[in-house]
Structures are given as structure tokens and as C-alpha cells.
Design an enzyme around this catalytic site. Structure first.
Site, PDB file in Angstrom:
ATOM      1  N   ASP A  67       0.803  -1.221   0.000  1.00 22.34           N
ATOM      2  CA  ASP A  67       0.000   0.000   0.000  1.00 22.34           C
ATOM      3  C   ASP A  67       0.836   1.271   0.000  1.00 22.34           C
ATOM      4  O   ASP A  67       2.051   1.237   0.236  1.00 22.34           O
ATOM      5  CB  ASP A  67      -0.963  -0.012   1.203  1.00 22.34           C
ATOM      6  CG  ASP A  67      -0.321  -0.592   2.469  1.00 22.34           C
ATOM      7  OD1 ASP A  67       0.912  -0.519   2.597  1.00 22.34           O
ATOM      8  OD2 ASP A  67      -1.060  -1.125   3.317  1.00 22.34           O
ATOM      9  N   ASN A 136      -7.708  -3.427  14.248  1.00 23.43           N
ATOM     10  CA  ASN A 136      -9.079  -3.709  13.798  1.00 23.43           C
ATOM     11  C   ASN A 136      -9.136  -4.907  12.854  1.00 23.43           C
ATOM     12  O   ASN A 136     -10.153  -5.148  12.222  1.00 23.43           O
ATOM     13  CB  ASN A 136      -9.662  -2.461  13.116  1.00 23.43           C
ATOM     14  CG  ASN A 136      -8.845  -2.029  11.900  1.00 23.43           C
ATOM     15  OD1 ASN A 136      -7.878  -2.697  11.532  1.00 23.43           O
ATOM     16  ND2 ASN A 136      -9.232  -0.933  11.270  1.00 23.43           N
ATOM     17  N   HIS A 138      -7.350  -5.276  10.111  1.00 16.08           N
ATOM     18  CA  HIS A 138      -7.078  -5.010   8.692  1.00 16.08           C
ATOM     19  C   HIS A 138      -5.782  -5.664   8.231  1.00 16.08           C
ATOM     20  O   HIS A 138      -4.869  -5.905   9.021  1.00 16.08           O
ATOM     21  CB  HIS A 138      -7.115  -3.504   8.366  1.00 16.08           C
ATOM     22  CG  HIS A 138      -5.928  -2.704   8.807  1.00 16.08           C
ATOM     23  ND1 HIS A 138      -5.962  -1.330   8.946  1.00 16.08           N
ATOM     24  CD2 HIS A 138      -4.648  -3.059   9.131  1.00 16.08           C
ATOM     25  CE1 HIS A 138      -4.779  -0.887   9.315  1.00 16.08           C
ATOM     26  NE2 HIS A 138      -3.962  -1.906   9.449  1.00 16.08           N
ATOM     27  N   GLU A 143      -9.745  -2.219   5.270  1.00 12.77           N
ATOM     28  CA  GLU A 143     -10.376  -1.967   6.559  1.00 12.77           C
ATOM     29  C   GLU A 143     -11.596  -2.872   6.736  1.00 12.77           C
ATOM     30  O   GLU A 143     -12.089  -3.442   5.757  1.00 12.77           O
ATOM     31  CB  GLU A 143     -10.787  -0.490   6.636  1.00 12.77           C
ATOM     32  CG  GLU A 143      -9.630   0.494   6.452  1.00 12.77           C
ATOM     33  CD  GLU A 143      -8.685   0.580   7.648  1.00 12.77           C
ATOM     34  OE1 GLU A 143      -8.604  -0.394   8.443  1.00 12.77           O
ATOM     35  OE2 GLU A 143      -8.012   1.614   7.802  1.00 12.77           O
TER      36      GLU A 143
HETATM   37  C1  F6R Z   1       1.321  -1.651   6.164  1.00  9.63           C
HETATM   38  C2  F6R Z   1       0.057  -2.336   6.274  1.00  9.63           C
HETATM   39  C3  F6R Z   1      -0.742  -2.388   7.545  1.00  9.63           C
HETATM   40  C4  F6R Z   1       0.101  -2.745   8.763  1.00  9.63           C
HETATM   41  C5  F6R Z   1      -0.755  -2.751  10.034  1.00  9.63           C
HETATM   42  C6  F6R Z   1       0.065  -3.013  11.277  1.00  9.63           C
HETATM   43  O1  F6R Z   1       1.864  -1.794   4.866  1.00  9.63           O
HETATM   44  O2  F6R Z   1      -0.361  -2.853   5.291  1.00  9.63           O
HETATM   45  O3  F6R Z   1      -1.775  -3.336   7.397  1.00  9.63           O
HETATM   46  O4  F6R Z   1       0.694  -3.991   8.579  1.00  9.63           O
HETATM   47  O5  F6R Z   1      -1.402  -1.528  10.164  1.00  9.63           O
HETATM   48  O6  F6R Z   1       0.959  -1.975  11.474  1.00  9.63           O
HETATM   49  P1  F6R Z   1       2.070  -2.038  12.617  1.00  9.63           P
HETATM   50  O7  F6R Z   1       3.036  -3.082  12.209  1.00  9.63           O
HETATM   51  O8  F6R Z   1       2.694  -0.667  12.586  1.00  9.63           O
HETATM   52  O9  F6R Z   1       1.350  -2.339  13.883  1.00  9.63           O
END
Ligand code: F6R
Length: 250
Positions: A67, A136, A138, A143
Site C-alpha cells: 500500500d 481492527n 485489517h 479496513e
Molecule cells: C502496512 C500495512 C498495515 C500494517 C498494520 C500493522 O503496509 O499494510 O496493514 O501492517 O497496520 O501496522 P504495525 O506493524 O505498525 O502495527
């Protein structure tokens, strides 16, 4: 599904990096799907170490990131382009031309999303997709409520995600509220999926994803339907799991 529970973040990083390294060694042109955020950083550090100490070769590796924020230029310090360069790519012998991150500044975002999805298909798909998980549930920026069949597209970030990530934008004074993200369907096309998580604030998301029903309100739960999904998570992140046999699954 394989669930590996580790005693420390270091161990999680070594386990995950070892699995990624195995794919790199086994394929002539390995295609990796990569993630950003705090959780993959120790994994990237471990891979950098394998490159420096053991000569792990990235010269034929192709990467696609999950992303990118809409509105951030690749050289913006807050962009995922920049994150990947700083935390990983500039430390290894990867050919920059083989690294891909969606372009959040494309004038036609919809066209950029299909271009990105097609590029992945054109190289034969992803061999191993690395994933973090949001509080959450995701994966990528898919989301809760995302279509389980979705492909790369623009998504609005949920309030939860904005809350979790706003710490990285303090100096900028604003934070994007949209991102281009590979879809859940795009992620499911990967040959293997590797989800990493650490810390007790991920325990609820991990429990719902692994032991709850498959539903779009918990996007990671769809991995229950993937043939080669592995979770490498710390004991803290595993705290709310009910089944007790995971320790023996590897
Ligand atoms: C980032 C992504 C997100 C993260 C998720 C966890 O490329 O796709 O899904 O993997 O938000 O983020 P952290 O590792 O910062 O807790």
C-alpha cells in the site's frame, strides 16, 4: 494454517526472515509482497543481516508493497516508498527497478490501481506475501467491511487506523485519509502468506482472525481460506487464543 508462537520479537523476526530467505533461495526470480509499519522493521533488519553476513542475494528479487498513502510523493519522508528505501532497499543488493510501491500521486488513481494489479499478475504473482495486522483486523489497508474479493483500489482509512498511524505524521501537520491498497483478493492470490504480529494490543485482532468466523469485518480472518498461510506471532500477541496446540504445529 500454521501458527508459530515466539518468546520474543527477535525470535519472531528470525523466524519470519528465515521463511522469506528460503523463498529467495528456492526461486530464480522470487516475487515478494512486502508490508510497512512497525512490525516488519525487525524482519527487514534480520534480512539485511542475512545479506551482509551470509550473502543472501536480492539481485533477482522482485517486490510489491501492499500500500501507499494517497497524496504523498515517493520522496516524502512519510511515504511508504521512502519507508521501504530507508528501512530495507538501500541496505541490500536489490535492483531498484524491481521494487514496486503503488503511486499515491498518480493523476488517475483508478488506472494506477489496475496497472499495479496487472503488474503483479504479469510477473506470475507473489510467491510470499508478508503481512502485518491492524488492531481492527485489517491487512494492507483493507479496513473492516472490505470485500473479501477486492483487488487493488483506493480505500478510505478507518478512524482506528488514522488513530494508530497519526504518530508518524506529527511533524507534517496533516495525515492522508486515503490509501491505495492491494485488495484482499490480491493478497489471497499469493502462493504463500506470512502474517507477523507482536504485542498484547494485537491479541484481540489475532484471536478474531484465527479463531473467529471468516467475515469482512475482520479482514485477516479470510486467511483461514488460504492454503499456505503462516502466522508468526509473539506470545503476547497470542494471549487471547483459546486453542492450546499451536506450539506443536511446527
Ligand atoms: C502496512 C500495512 C498495515 C500494517 C498494520 C500493522 O503496509 O499494510 O496493514 O501492517 O497496520 O501496522 P504495525 O506493524 O505498525 O502495527
Amino acid at each position: 494454517m500454521k501458527v508459530i508462537i515466539t518468546d520474543s520479537v527477535d525470535e519472531m523476526a528470525r523466524e519470519a526472515a528465515g521463511r522469506i530467505a528460503a523463498v529467495i533461495k528456492e526461486k530464480p526470480n522470487p516475487v515478494l509482497g512486502l508490508a510497512t509499519g512497525s512490525t516488519p522493521i525487525p524482519v527487514y533488519n534480520e534480512l539485511i543481516k542475512l545479506h551482509k553476513d551470509e550473502g543472501l542475494d536480492f539481485s533477482t528479487v522482485i517486490t510489491f508493497n501492499l500500500d501507499e498513502y494517497v497524496g504523498l510523493a515517493p520522496d516524502d519522508k512519510h511515504s511508504y516508498h521512502y519507508f521501504m528505501k530507508e528501512n530495507f532497499f538501500r541496505h541490500i543488493n536489490i535492483n531498484e527497478k524491481n521494487t514496486h510501491v503503488p503511486d499515491g500521486t498518480a493523476s488517475d488513481l483508478e488506472a494506477e490501481c489496475s496497472r499495479y494489479e496487472n503488474m503483479i499478475d504479469d510477473v506470475g504473482g507473489i510467491d510470499m506475501q508478508l503481512l502485518g495486522i491492524g488492531h481492527n483486523g485489517h491487512i494492507g489497508f483493507n479496513e473492516p467491511g472490505s470485500s473479501l474479493a477486492s483487488l487493488t483500489r483506493v480505500k478510505n482509512l478507518s478512524e482506528d487506523t488514522i488513530e494508530a498511524n497519526k504518530q508518524y505524521f506529527k511533524d507534517l501537520g496533516w495525515m492522508p485519509n486515503k490509501a491505495i491498497t492491494m485488495g484482499i483478493g490480491s493478497i489471497m492470490k499469493a502462493e504463500k502468506v506470512l502474517l507477523i504480529a507482536q504485542g498484547k494490543n494485537k491479541a484481540d485482532a489475532i484471536a478474531s482472525a484465527l479463531e473467529g468466523p471468516v467475515l469482512s469485518m475482520v479482514p485477516a480472518s479470510v486467511l483461514q481460506q488460504h492454503r499456505f498461510a503462516t502466522y508468526v506471532i509473539t506470545r503476547e500477541a497470542a494471549l487471547k487464543l483459546k486453542l492450546s496446540y499451536y506450539d506443536d504445529t511446527e
